[in-house]
Scaffold this active site. Structure first.
Site, mmCIF file in Angstrom:
data_model
loop_
_atom_site.group_PDB
_atom_site.id
_atom_site.type_symbol
_atom_site.label_atom_id
_atom_site.label_comp_id
_atom_site.label_asym_id
_atom_site.label_seq_id
_atom_site.Cartn_x
_atom_site.Cartn_y
_atom_site.Cartn_z
ATOM 1 C CE LYS A 10 3.014 0.159 4.979
ATOM 2 N NZ LYS A 10 2.381 0.147 3.666
ATOM 3 N NE ARG A 19 3.259 -7.102 10.260
ATOM 4 C CZ ARG A 19 2.630 -6.529 9.241
ATOM 5 N NH1 ARG A 19 1.655 -7.145 8.617
ATOM 6 N NH2 ARG A 19 2.948 -5.319 8.848
ATOM 7 C CD GLU A 55 -2.758 1.232 2.445
ATOM 8 O OE1 GLU A 55 -2.774 0.294 3.262
ATOM 9 O OE2 GLU A 55 -3.420 2.271 2.572
HETATM 10 P P1 ATP Z 1 -0.348 -1.383 6.559
HETATM 11 O O1 ATP Z 1 -1.173 -2.290 5.692
HETATM 12 O O2 ATP Z 1 -0.732 -1.353 7.981
HETATM 13 O O3 ATP Z 1 -0.089 -0.053 5.986
HETATM 14 P P2 ATP Z 1 1.747 -3.265 6.013
HETATM 15 O O4 ATP Z 1 3.055 -3.308 6.717
HETATM 16 O O5 ATP Z 1 0.878 -4.454 5.992
HETATM 17 O O6 ATP Z 1 1.073 -2.013 6.644
HETATM 18 P P3 ATP Z 1 1.609 -3.222 3.141
HETATM 19 O O7 ATP Z 1 2.048 -2.161 2.229
HETATM 20 O O8 ATP Z 1 0.180 -3.583 3.141
HETATM 21 O O9 ATP Z 1 2.050 -2.765 4.568
HETATM 22 O O10 ATP Z 1 2.517 -4.501 2.941
HETATM 23 C C1 ATP Z 1 2.769 -5.076 1.696
HETATM 24 C C2 ATP Z 1 3.115 -6.520 1.873
HETATM 25 O O11 ATP Z 1 4.227 -6.668 2.737
HETATM 26 C C3 ATP Z 1 1.964 -7.277 2.491
HETATM 27 O O12 ATP Z 1 1.784 -8.483 1.783
HETATM 28 C C4 ATP Z 1 2.406 -7.524 3.895
HETATM 29 O O13 ATP Z 1 1.852 -8.690 4.390
HETATM 30 C C5 ATP Z 1 3.922 -7.586 3.750
HETATM 31 N N1 ATP Z 1 4.565 -7.170 4.993
HETATM 32 C C6 ATP Z 1 4.401 -6.010 5.651
HETATM 33 N N2 ATP Z 1 5.101 -5.989 6.793
HETATM 34 C C7 ATP Z 1 5.753 -7.171 6.863
HETATM 35 C C8 ATP Z 1 6.650 -7.765 7.808
HETATM 36 N N3 ATP Z 1 7.012 -7.126 8.926
HETATM 37 N N4 ATP Z 1 7.112 -8.993 7.542
HETATM 38 C C9 ATP Z 1 6.766 -9.647 6.413
HETATM 39 N N5 ATP Z 1 5.932 -9.152 5.490
HETATM 40 C C10 ATP Z 1 5.418 -7.927 5.698
HETATM 41 MG MG MG Z 2 -1.136 -4.155 4.750
#
Ligand code: ATP
Ligand code: MG
Length: 576
Positions: A284, A274, A49
């Site tokens: 984030k 994660r 995102e």
């Molecule tokens: P948010 O959705 O709360 O903004 P997010 O960290 O999930 O935060 P995304 O941009 O949705 O951010 O993440 C993109 C991809 O990266 C998703 O598939 C997510 O599952 C993966 N991802 C995010 N943080 C981690 C992490 N700490 N470890 C492994 N994969 C991650």
């Molecule tokens: Mg996310």
């Protein structure tokens, strides 16, 4: 410390990383291929995102998804999940593209945006309404929450749940046309208000949001929810294995529900843990707060766990990939030691970094019996790990700088470096013996006088005599000025979210995470230091040129220290 090669001691014994570890996701894919599922096709994606910069956790996801596609001759897409116009910016899109590319993942011509599919998603919504599987609801957000029930109590059906198909079609059309203000209506799934899975209790599909989108502008004033978007985007792109983090496990039944009701291609969702890293924040929202509240200088501050931050700090994409391969994936969330990442970085930099000499806390050394005005060019090895890196010439002269820490007037028991009457080797230089010191009015040693043995040029001892210590130096008249930035962990607590003492997470910040060395002395070859090149300042650590550097003022970031830095050992020993 008496060795003259201060590489990471663990390096020598570390076996080569098994670059392809088996794990349950890979096993599933192997099985699917064996069973001819999806015609043996493997197609993955990374779906960020664009509401912040990518961090080390995202690297895990990228390496996993791209690695699997690559291993099985499949495809990998980069797709922005840009359904939230109020939090998204093109700055984030640009940085994400740069970071994914840096990591080496190749999406070829498959860069997509969920917003590309807004028209298709709207068609899907109409289809569900026509099937009696979606309805326009007039409850407020708060009422929807109240009606939703809890984990132990079923929800209550919305009074708007049984609107006719015609009315629903009409209302959605008018929502889209901008007739209603934000928050007054939603389009909801007609699923199951009594489901044990809260995600199936008539989740929202569309919300009204009169906001400009970074790609679609003002075309839309209703936006699909992430849960109504994600699975269908994967389906449209023909993603075979939709790999995501564990928190989406409970959403999978909903995604499958949409796919089934819409009768479209069904990707298979697989969830993994994660990444959490000690001393490191991977949220984030909180990283944004660090930027906005000026705890750091920006998203790419070298202390940030963002990919742009660690890149600026000198971490390499190769080291990141090795780290991601080593941590593997699992079905339970855990915590990985930051040391494991640092180890991968040191291992990589030890192979590639050019060795140079730099003195961070200079102490003047005058070699009394060395001829005034003479300069000798000493041949120095650029990288003992890589003969092809060659050698360079470093000037040696009568007046040098050494580290203050490498001299003690009154040495403790295990201190083998320079002290009165003691002989040490100046790396690639000569053997010198301390003869006297000069002190200032406070009694501090400000200059050390030595004599050198002309028979030991290059640091060699033809007579076979041993010295216990080799130290680095820089010729005073040839040294260049610079700024060096030393970084420590941004957080003092292993878990940055620790609130065990009732503290806010920001109180866990390390006030000394940045130390600026204003007057280091660097060997002259560093005048031509190149951005993107790693240097090992001998005995001090790995460094790289910062992007703030100018031709007049080189600025170096310390990527990492050499783990067993002499200063720490020295401190521990001094305590005994
Ligand atoms: P948010 O959705 O709360 O903004 P997010 O960290 O999930 O935060 P995304 O941009 O949705 O951010 O993440 C993109 C991809 O990266 C998703 O598939 C997510 O599952 C993966 N991802 C995010 N943080 C981690 C992490 N700490 N470890 C492994 N994969 C991650
Ligand atoms: Mg996310």
């Amino acid at each position: 410390m008496s060795n003259d090669r201060n590489g990471d001691p663990a390096e020598a014994s570390q076996p080569e990383a098994p670059e392809r570890q088996s794990n349950f996701i890979r096993d599933t894919i192997l099985q699917d291929i064996a069973n001819g599922k999806h015609g043996g096709r493997v197609h993955t994606r990374f779906p960020p995102e664009p509401n912040g910069y990518l961090h080390i956790g995202h690297a895990k996801s990228i390496c996993l998804n791209y690695g699997l596609a690559q291993e099985f001759g499949g495809k990998f897409n980069l797709r922005f999940d840009d359904t939230n116009p109020t939090k998204e910016e093109t700055e984030y899109v640009d940085s994400i593209i740069e970071d994914v590319r840096w990591l080496g993942a190749d999406w070829e011509d498959r860069l997509f945006y969920a917003s590309d599919y807004f028209p298709q998603l709207y068609e899907y919504a109409l289809l569900l309404i026509r099937k009696g599987k979606a309805y326009v609801c007039d409850l407020t957000a708060e009422q929807i929450r109240e009606y939703r029930g809890t984990l132990t109590e079923p929800g209550t059906e919305s009074p708007w749940r049984n609107r006719s198909v015609e009315e629903n079609l009409d209302l959605l059309e008018r929502m889209k046309a901008g007739e209603f203000p934000d928050g007054t209506r939603t389009l909801r799934t007609k699923a199951d208000m009594a489901s044990a899975n809260l995600n199936l209790r008539d989740p929202i599909m569309y919300r009204i949001l009169h906001a400009e989108h970074h790609r679609t502008g003002n075309t839309w004033c209703i936006y699909p929810m992430y849960d109504f978007t994600h699975g269908q985007c994967d389906s449209i792109e023909g993603i075979t294995h939709s790999i995501c983090t564990l928190e989406f496990e409970d959403h999978r039944p909903l995604y499958d529900w949409y796919i089934q009701e819409l009768g479209i291609f069904a990707p298979q969702q697989l969830e993994f843990d994660r990444l959490n890293l000690t001393y490191t924040l991977l949220s984030k929202r909180k990283l944004l707060a660090l930027v906005q509240d000026n705890h750091v200088t920006g998203w790419d501050d070298p202390r940030m766990p963002t990919l742009s931050g660690i890149r600026r700090r000198g971490y390499t994409a190769e080291a990141m990939r090795t780290f991601c391969s080593r941590i593997g994936v699992s079905k339970t969330n855990g915590m990985v030691e930051l040391g494991l990442l640092e180890h991968a970085v040191r291992e990589d930099l030890n192979q590639r970094a050019l060795r140079v000499m730099a003195v961070l806390n200079p102490l003047r050394v005058v070699i009394d019996n060395y001829p005034e005005g003479r300069t000798e060019l000493m041949e120095c090895v650029n990288n003992p790990e890589d003969a092809s890196a060659g050698t360079r010439e470093v000037p040696f002269s009568k007046t040098l700088y050494i580290e203050q820490d490498d001299f003690r007037e009154d040495p403790p028991k295990h201190f083998y470096r320079l002290s009165p009457g003691r002989e040490v080797r100046l790396r690639y230089g000569y053997l010198v013996t301390c003869t006297s010191v000069v002190k200032n009015e406070k009694g501090e040693v400000v200059e050390v006088h030595c004599s050198y043995d002309p028979a030991t040029r290059g640091g060699n001892t033809p007579d076979g005599r041993k010295v216990k210590s080799t130290i680095h130096w820089v010729s005073a008249e040839h040294a260049i000025e610079a700024e060096v930035r030393l970084y420590e962990n941004l957080f003092l607590t292993e878990d940055p979210n620790d609130s065990s003492r009732g503290q806010e997470w920001t109180e866990n910040l390390n006030p000394k995470s940045l130390e600026v060395v204003a007057h280091p002395k660097l060997e002259p070859s560093l005048k031509h230091a190149k951005a993107g090149t790693s240097y090992q300042f001998e005995r001090l650590g790995y460094f790289c040129l910062d992007r703030d550097a100018t031709p007049d003022k080189p600025i170096f970031n310390r990527t990492l220290g050499l783990r067993d830095s002499y200063a720490k050992i020295d401190k521990a020993k001094a305590k005994k």
